[in-house]
Write an enzyme that holds these catalytic residues in place. Structure first.
Site, PDB file in Angstrom:
ATOM      1  N   LEU A  95     -10.879  46.007  20.328  1.00  0.00           N
ATOM      2  CA  LEU A  95     -11.612  46.435  19.262  1.00  0.00           C
ATOM      3  C   LEU A  95     -12.242  47.605  19.333  1.00  0.00           C
ATOM      4  CD1 LEU A  95     -13.583  43.024  18.967  1.00  0.00           C
ATOM      5  CD2 LEU A  95     -11.901  44.078  17.103  1.00  0.00           C
ATOM      6  N   ASN A 109     -17.815  36.824  23.625  1.00  0.00           N
ATOM      7  CA  ASN A 109     -16.229  36.636  24.111  1.00  0.00           C
ATOM      8  C   ASN A 109     -16.329  35.750  25.179  1.00  0.00           C
ATOM      9  OD1 ASN A 109     -13.407  37.266  24.054  1.00  0.00           O
ATOM     10  ND2 ASN A 109     -13.798  38.172  25.744  1.00  0.00           N
ATOM     11  N   HIS A 111     -13.957  34.572  28.441  1.00  0.00           N
ATOM     12  CA  HIS A 111     -13.010  35.451  29.335  1.00  0.00           C
ATOM     13  C   HIS A 111     -12.419  34.421  30.272  1.00  0.00           C
ATOM     14  CE1 HIS A 111     -10.369  38.240  31.018  1.00  0.00           C
ATOM     15  NE2 HIS A 111     -10.948  38.181  32.241  1.00  0.00           N
TER      16      HIS A 111
HETATM   17  C1  GAR Z   1      -8.913  31.532  26.316  1.00  0.00           C
HETATM   18  O1  GAR Z   1      -8.402  31.092  27.874  1.00  0.00           O
HETATM   19  C2  GAR Z   1      -9.519  32.640  26.616  1.00  0.00           C
HETATM   20  O2  GAR Z   1     -10.284  32.405  27.668  1.00  0.00           O
HETATM   21  C3  GAR Z   1      -8.531  33.510  26.796  1.00  0.00           C
HETATM   22  O3  GAR Z   1      -7.681  33.267  25.805  1.00  0.00           O
HETATM   23  C4  GAR Z   1      -7.410  31.927  25.814  1.00  0.00           C
HETATM   24  C5  GAR Z   1      -7.650  31.536  24.043  1.00  0.00           C
HETATM   25  O4  GAR Z   1      -7.431  29.975  24.328  1.00  0.00           O
HETATM   26  N1  GAR Z   1      -8.945  35.054  26.188  1.00  0.00           N
HETATM   27  C6  GAR Z   1      -8.939  36.160  26.763  1.00  0.00           C
HETATM   28  O5  GAR Z   1      -8.201  36.293  27.847  1.00  0.00           O
HETATM   29  C7  GAR Z   1      -9.662  37.328  26.502  1.00  0.00           C
HETATM   30  N2  GAR Z   1      -9.662  38.453  27.315  1.00  0.00           N
HETATM   31  P1  GAR Z   1      -8.054  29.398  22.989  1.00  0.00           P
HETATM   32  O6  GAR Z   1      -7.368  29.932  21.656  1.00  0.00           O
HETATM   33  O7  GAR Z   1      -7.200  27.923  22.942  1.00  0.00           O
HETATM   34  O8  GAR Z   1      -9.100  29.391  22.846  1.00  0.00           O
END
Ligand code: GAR
Length: 220
Positions: A95, A109, A111
């Site tokens: 973003l 967010n 992470h």
């Molecule tokens: C989650 O593990 C989240 O922490 C990660 O993507 C996945 C989404 O899973 N996000 C990142 O890596 C952002 N930097 P979900 O669609 O099942 O919530």
């Protein structure tokens, strides 16, 4: 009590979005999921949101010629739905500072690592390669720098000798589902406040912001 109108932005599976929707069913939860927005038309999480009767919207980034026009379209949708808080939940678009600043202290967010360690992708692989003994998950306010920003809540997970990225990632994800609703509640209720680079939680040391779950396997 007026519940903060919250949009959850997803790109795929949407399991964190589900955990927020589930938590927001409680009458005393200070936020409601008023919109689920995806940049991917066939994101699996959209079907779940529709089945819950939640408004959904697809804004496909590929249909726009620049990041700015894409983000302006997203912004217009958020405004049209009267959104007050934004939760990024596996939303895989960078973003711009313009968009981030317009949601300053109002965009969260999740992470899959204990920030500031392991920003970026492949966090579980990198944690295993480094041989760390403790890994985890973080919910933070979004700032222009990727995977940085004031930390609202974290959960720690013990790394096992026989972990694979998949087994470790599954335990971390379980914790994401615990801390994301807690962090949203802290922000929506006004208990969590940004103070410089940090988040101050009213009433700490109350449970909420730091979590070592019984299931996380850490020695006490
Ligand atoms: C989650 O593990 C989240 O922490 C990660 O993507 C996945 C989404 O899973 N996000 C990142 O890596 C952002 N930097 P979900 O669609 O099942 O919530």
């Amino acid at each position: 009590m007026s519940r903060q109108r919250t949009a959850v932005l997803i790109s795929g599976r949407g399991s964190n979005m589900r955990s927020l929707v589930a938590a927001a069913k409680a009458e005393d939860f200070p936020a409601e999921v008023a919109l689920v927005l995806s940049n991917v038309a066939d994101a699996a999480g959209l079907d779940f949101a529709r089945s819950e009767g939640i408004a959904t919207k697809v804004v496909d980034h590929k249909a726009f010629d620049s990041r700015e026009t894409f983000e302006r379209a997203v912004q217009a949708v958020l405004e049209a739905h009267g959104i007050e808080l934004v939760c990024l939940a596996g939303f895989m678009r960078l973003l711009s500072p313009w968009f981030v600043e317009s949601w300053r202290d109002r965009m969260l967010n999740v992470h899959p690592a204990l920030l500031p360690s392991y920003r970026g992708l492949h966090t579980h692989e990198r944690a295993l390669a480094d041989g760390v003994k403790i890994h985890g998950a973080t919910v933070h306010f979004v700032v222009p720098e990727m995977d940085a920003g004031p930390i609202i809540a974290q959960a720690a997970v013990a790394v096992r000798g026989d972990d694979t990225p998949q087994t470790l990632g599954a335990r971390v994800l379980e914790q994401e589902h615990v801390i994301y609703p807690r962090a949203l509640a802290l922000v929506a209720s006004g208990a969590a406040r940004v103070d410089g680079a940090r988040v101050v939680v009213a009433g700490e040391p109350a449970p909420g912001a730091a979590l070592v779950s019984p299931g996380a396997g850490l020695a006490h």
